[in-house]
Design a protein around this motif. Sequence first.
Motif, PDB file in Angstrom:
ATOM      1  N   GLN A   1       0.827  -1.205   0.000  1.00 31.15           N
ATOM      2  CA  GLN A   1       0.000   0.000   0.000  1.00 31.15           C
ATOM      3  C   GLN A   1       0.859   1.252   0.000  1.00 31.15           C
ATOM      4  O   GLN A   1       0.523   2.255  -0.643  1.00 31.15           O
ATOM      5  N   ARG A   2       1.987   1.201   0.689  1.00 27.43           N
ATOM      6  CA  ARG A   2       2.880   2.355   0.715  1.00 27.43           C
ATOM      7  C   ARG A   2       3.455   2.623  -0.684  1.00 27.43           C
ATOM      8  O   ARG A   2       3.597   3.767  -1.100  1.00 27.43           O
ATOM      9  N   ALA A   3       3.774   1.553  -1.415  1.00 25.15           N
ATOM     10  CA  ALA A   3       4.272   1.720  -2.787  1.00 25.15           C
ATOM     11  C   ALA A   3       3.205   2.332  -3.689  1.00 25.15           C
ATOM     12  O   ALA A   3       3.487   3.198  -4.523  1.00 25.15           O
TER      13      ALA A   3
ATOM     14  N   PRO B   1       4.699  13.281   2.182  1.00 21.15           N
ATOM     15  CA  PRO B   1       3.441  13.218   1.412  1.00 21.15           C
ATOM     16  C   PRO B   1       2.899  11.798   1.275  1.00 21.15           C
ATOM     17  O   PRO B   1       1.688  11.594   1.275  1.00 21.15           O
ATOM     18  N   THR B   2       3.805  10.820   1.186  1.00 17.88           N
ATOM     19  CA  THR B   2       3.354   9.432   1.078  1.00 17.88           C
ATOM     20  C   THR B   2       2.689   8.980   2.367  1.00 17.88           C
ATOM     21  O   THR B   2       1.656   8.310   2.361  1.00 17.88           O
ATOM     22  N   TRP B   3       3.280   9.353   3.509  1.00 17.31           N
ATOM     23  CA  TRP B   3       2.668   9.017   4.796  1.00 17.31           C
ATOM     24  C   TRP B   3       1.289   9.669   4.912  1.00 17.31           C
ATOM     25  O   TRP B   3       0.331   9.043   5.358  1.00 17.31           O
ATOM     26  N   LEU B   4       1.190  10.915   4.486  1.00 12.58           N
ATOM     27  CA  LEU B   4      -0.093  11.609   4.556  1.00 12.58           C
ATOM     28  C   LEU B   4      -1.121  10.964   3.639  1.00 12.58           C
ATOM     29  O   LEU B   4      -2.302  10.890   3.973  1.00 12.58           O
ATOM     30  N   GLN B   5      -0.667  10.502   2.483  1.00 12.20           N
ATOM     31  CA  GLN B   5      -1.575   9.794   1.574  1.00 12.20           C
ATOM     32  C   GLN B   5      -2.167   8.574   2.272  1.00 12.20           C
ATOM     33  O   GLN B   5      -3.333   8.251   2.107  1.00 12.20           O
TER      34      GLN B   5
ATOM     35  N   VAL C   1       1.440   9.788  -5.242  1.00 15.99           N
ATOM     36  CA  VAL C   1       1.973  11.086  -4.821  1.00 15.99           C
ATOM     37  C   VAL C   1       2.987  11.605  -5.841  1.00 15.99           C
ATOM     38  O   VAL C   1       2.977  12.787  -6.197  1.00 15.99           O
ATOM     39  N   ALA C   2       3.854  10.737  -6.323  1.00 12.90           N
ATOM     40  CA  ALA C   2       4.863  11.158  -7.300  1.00 12.90           C
ATOM     41  C   ALA C   2       4.212  11.635  -8.589  1.00 12.90           C
ATOM     42  O   ALA C   2       4.652  12.621  -9.196  1.00 12.90           O
TER      43      ALA C   2
ATOM     44  N   TRP D   1      -5.251  18.230   1.569  1.00  9.03           N
ATOM     45  CA  TRP D   1      -6.317  18.897   0.802  1.00  9.03           C
ATOM     46  C   TRP D   1      -6.147  18.633  -0.693  1.00  9.03           C
ATOM     47  O   TRP D   1      -7.097  18.318  -1.402  1.00  9.03           O
ATOM     48  N   ASP D   2      -4.911  18.763  -1.159  1.00  7.14           N
ATOM     49  CA  ASP D   2      -4.636  18.551  -2.583  1.00  7.14           C
ATOM     50  C   ASP D   2      -4.837  17.115  -3.010  1.00  7.14           C
ATOM     51  O   ASP D   2      -5.006  16.832  -4.196  1.00  7.14           O
ATOM     52  N   GLN D   3      -4.799  16.191  -2.064  1.00  9.49           N
ATOM     53  CA  GLN D   3      -5.041  14.788  -2.374  1.00  9.49           C
ATOM     54  C   GLN D   3      -6.529  14.441  -2.367  1.00  9.49           C
ATOM     55  O   GLN D   3      -6.907  13.289  -2.483  1.00  9.49           O
TER      56      GLN D   3
END
Length: 364
Positions: free
Chosen positions: A238-240, A265-269, A246-247, A355-357
């Motif tokens: 899931q992290r990948a 950003p990945t952690w926040l995702q 995010v990238a 927010w942007d996500q």
Amino acid sequence: MELSQTLAQEIVERAMRILPGNVNVMDASGLIIGSGDPARLFTRHAGARQVIAEGRAVALDATAAARLAGAQPGINLPLYRQGELVGVLGVTGEDAEQLRLPTELLRLTAEMLIEQATGQAPATTCMTVPLLRQLLAPGAAPELGRHANLLGLQPALPRDVLLLEFTAPAPGFGDWAQQRVTHSWCLPRGEGQWLWYRPGAEAPDALLEELPGQGWSLGRSAWIPAPRPWTGLAETTQRAVDLLAVARRLRPDLIRVTLDDLALPTWLQGQAECARGAWLLEPLARLRRADRDGQLLATLRSWFAQDASPQACAEALGLHRNGLRHRLERIQALTGRDPRRFADAAELYCALLLWDQGWANSQS
């Protein structure tokens, strides 16, 4: 193809290492040719004959078994080789539905052994994909690991996660990848994506350089270098997936992405489904409601994009520094967070990423 007694008994012996009930293997006529109960060998299995006649799994409870001569409660599944029904696998037990998952996994093992015995084993990817999907699902049952051991998949071996996104379909990639890196796993995911689980966790750059020579065009890759056994791979998978998303949004210039490139950003995702993070967005929501023309939100974005440099931010926005200071003060008044103070800026930055996500919309 006729199923041999030797192979049938091998399947039984492997199965009974992990299953509590008796196991029977029947040939294509319903004759028991392998069993944990020697007294049942070379007798006709009524449940198996029903499986053969209907071409589907047959579960028997105590009542149904009593109506069939010599039958016992349990579940019976057809065994296939390249589309041809060659036998039946039966597992004895009072609760047939509880036996269904382990028996389905056992059938996969049995069919692989049958293919190997005839010297015509199908592609490794095709054989292991059904089991890998279950093995890598969140909350996978412990018996899945035992079945993976039976197949020689070495589930306890720590593996990293490399998610590859191709610009066009990459036929044959899974088999190539598993042959290229010993004991690795490969699993298709969505349109043009592959998950590659590799022991050793070496940087994948050299392997990625080989892809064009195989006729595959890589669009983007996301690498999570921390190797884990099978019980931890659902989380790193899931992290990948989050890292790739995010990238694609924040750093479209990056083709080979690692977690270090976009760790926060990945952690926040990954927090996007966690309602407990709603407090983080409250200050930004107040700003959004008052900022009808989006001027203050644009200022905040520029502030972070310019690393909180007043001069660089003012120039990027075409403002005098006094004008920028006035906007930052309005942001502070509306949010209760001062973008010029590190702790407050950190909260606003994380909130802006969420927010942007689209996280705010998903919670409304």
